[in-house]
Design an enzyme around this catalytic site. Structure first.
Site, mmCIF file in Angstrom:
data_model
loop_
_atom_site.group_PDB
_atom_site.id
_atom_site.type_symbol
_atom_site.label_atom_id
_atom_site.label_comp_id
_atom_site.label_asym_id
_atom_site.label_seq_id
_atom_site.Cartn_x
_atom_site.Cartn_y
_atom_site.Cartn_z
ATOM 1 C CG ASP A 113 -2.106 -1.002 0.932
ATOM 2 O OD1 ASP A 113 -2.561 -1.103 -0.222
ATOM 3 O OD2 ASP A 113 -2.509 -1.688 1.878
ATOM 4 C CG ASP A 174 -7.073 -4.874 -2.257
ATOM 5 O OD1 ASP A 174 -7.336 -5.975 -2.759
ATOM 6 O OD2 ASP A 174 -7.508 -4.520 -1.152
HETATM 7 N N1 GLY Z 1 -7.140 -2.403 0.458
HETATM 8 C C1 GLY Z 1 -7.895 -2.841 1.555
HETATM 9 C C2 GLY Z 1 -9.350 -2.682 1.378
HETATM 10 O O1 GLY Z 1 -9.826 -2.297 0.318
HETATM 11 O O2 GLY Z 1 -10.065 -2.935 2.342
#
Ligand code: GLY
Length: 396
Positions: A113, A174
């Site tokens: 992230d 993600d």
């Molecule tokens: N990237 C984590 C979520 O979307 O909860």
């Protein structure tokens, strides 16, 4: 191989009462209201960040930790662009310095992230203000993200230490949203390592995270020794073989972002395929249940997925030829969802909470942020507001 992924016919959105121009005028008013809320939130947050998990519509405050802090910084940049009010820019710049300290000290940076974190804070500052300091911080973050690339499996490991046996070889959908940081780093430095890793990762994501029916796995394990695929499963969805709504929304936007940097048209087609799957499984008001398999049930909604999808669809429209019959339908779907979010999900004026967009689900199985606000839902709602009321240059 990607040809074998289904291409569902896209259904039409329900007819909306307001026309396009009426909706735009309504959203211009909504923008003023949202700016007021953001001003109020800034006064209440000071230099702290809203926490990862919202509680009763209010964010506990934290230091710059976890994966979500930049969604607040990104809202401040958008608020500055919308209003020209320096109070937002000054606050965002102080936060950029905090992101600098975070990456220099490698505090809580063991995550893919880094893309979300450094794109919406430092890359945005570089793009908007030409800040060389911010550019440097974002490049440090790109190096840290590249360390998570596994050459044999050709994926970026999502979570945890690289030698953690539970997490090694695991990619997640993600991450398609985290790749722009790597593409950007190659553009900036001329060093192809970053973009090569991003391209390899997105190809593996397309191959293994997207199922033949165009739904997505949340996570997928690769064998790090042989590089062979192992199996998919879910962390945040309803079941391993269901389709977590937010993952599908990340896929709509994320695959398209790879097309923008690489010019690989298969990524546009893939974005359309996953978009059709998503849009064909929405309830009447256009705001998805937290898992798409829960259509026609009374399951909770995830407004954050809806806001992400609106941004992805609006970006998709920008890249389709006017002759593509689906183009107008994606635009109408984006408007339908946005109108619904603004009418029924946006925080009411008499609500004393600090979240903007109500009714999202972060992680139901661990009872985190269930039917709450979340900072990424807030961010993508504000990005969508920006996109629907003026022309805007992406931070991504
Ligand atoms: N990237 C984590 C979520 O979307 O909860």
């Amino acid at each position: 191989m990607l040809q074998s992924i289904a291409y569902e016919n896209l259904s039409n959105p329900p007819a909306t009462s307001a026309g396009r121009e009426t909706l735009r005028q309504q959203l211009i008013h909504t923008r003023e209201y949202v700016l007021e809320r953001l001003r109020r939130n800034l006064a209440s947050f000071g230099d702290k960040f809203p926490a990862e998990t919202c509680v009763n519509g209010r964010y506990p405050l934290t230091e710059n930790v976890e994966w979500t802090t930049s969604f607040w910084t990104g809202q401040l940049w958008l608020a500055w662009e919308m209003s020209g009010d320096e109070v937002f820019r000054e606050a965002a710049r102080r936060q950029v310095r905090s992101f600098g300290l975070r990456i220099a000290g490698r505090h809580d940076t063991n995550t893919h992230d880094l893309g979300f974190l450094y794109t919406l804070s430092c890359v945005a500052d570089w793009r908007l203000n030409g800040s060389r300091e911010a550019r440097g911080f974002a490049l440090l973050a790109s190096e840290a993200l590249l360390e998570r690339y596994h050459a044999k499996a050709q994926i970026i490991q999502a979570w945890g230490d690289l030698d953690d046996p539970e997490q090694a070889g695991r990619m997640i959908i993600d991450c398609t949203m985290n790749l722009p940081l790597l593409y950007w780093a190659s553009e900036q430095t001329g060093d192809p390592r970053f973009a090569n890793a991003a391209r390899a990762h997105v190809n593996q994501s397309a191959r293994y995270l997207v199922r033949p029916d165009a739904s997505t796995w949340h996570t997928y394990y690769m064998d790090r020794t042989t590089g062979e695929p192992r199996y998919g499963n879910t962390q945040q969805g309803y079941a391993d073989d269901s389709c977590w709504s937010r993952g599908q929304a990340w896929a709509i936007y994320g695959f398209l972002l790879s097309f923008i940097y690489t010019g690989d048209k298969t990524m546009v087609t893939l974005s359309k395929k996953v978009a059709n799957y998503f849009l064909n499984r929405l309830p009447e008001d256009g705001v998805c249940h937290w898992d798409l398999a829960l259509k026609d049930t009374d399951a909770l909604r995830d407004s954050s997925s809806a806001a992400i999808a609106v941004c992805g669809l609006l970006e998709l429209v920008n890249h389709l030829p006017v002759t593509d019959p689906a183009r107008a339908r994606y635009q109408s779907w984006a408007e339908h969802i946005m109108a619904s979010l603004s009418r029924n999900y946006l925080v009411q004026p008499d609500d004393s909470g600090t979240g903007l967009l109500k009714h999202s689900v972060y992680h139901l199985a661990s009872n985190k942020g269930v039917d709450e606000c979340c900072s990424w839902g807030d961010y993508f709602y504000v990005e969508a507001l920006m996109r629907m009321t003026e022309s805007w240059k992406r931070y991504w």
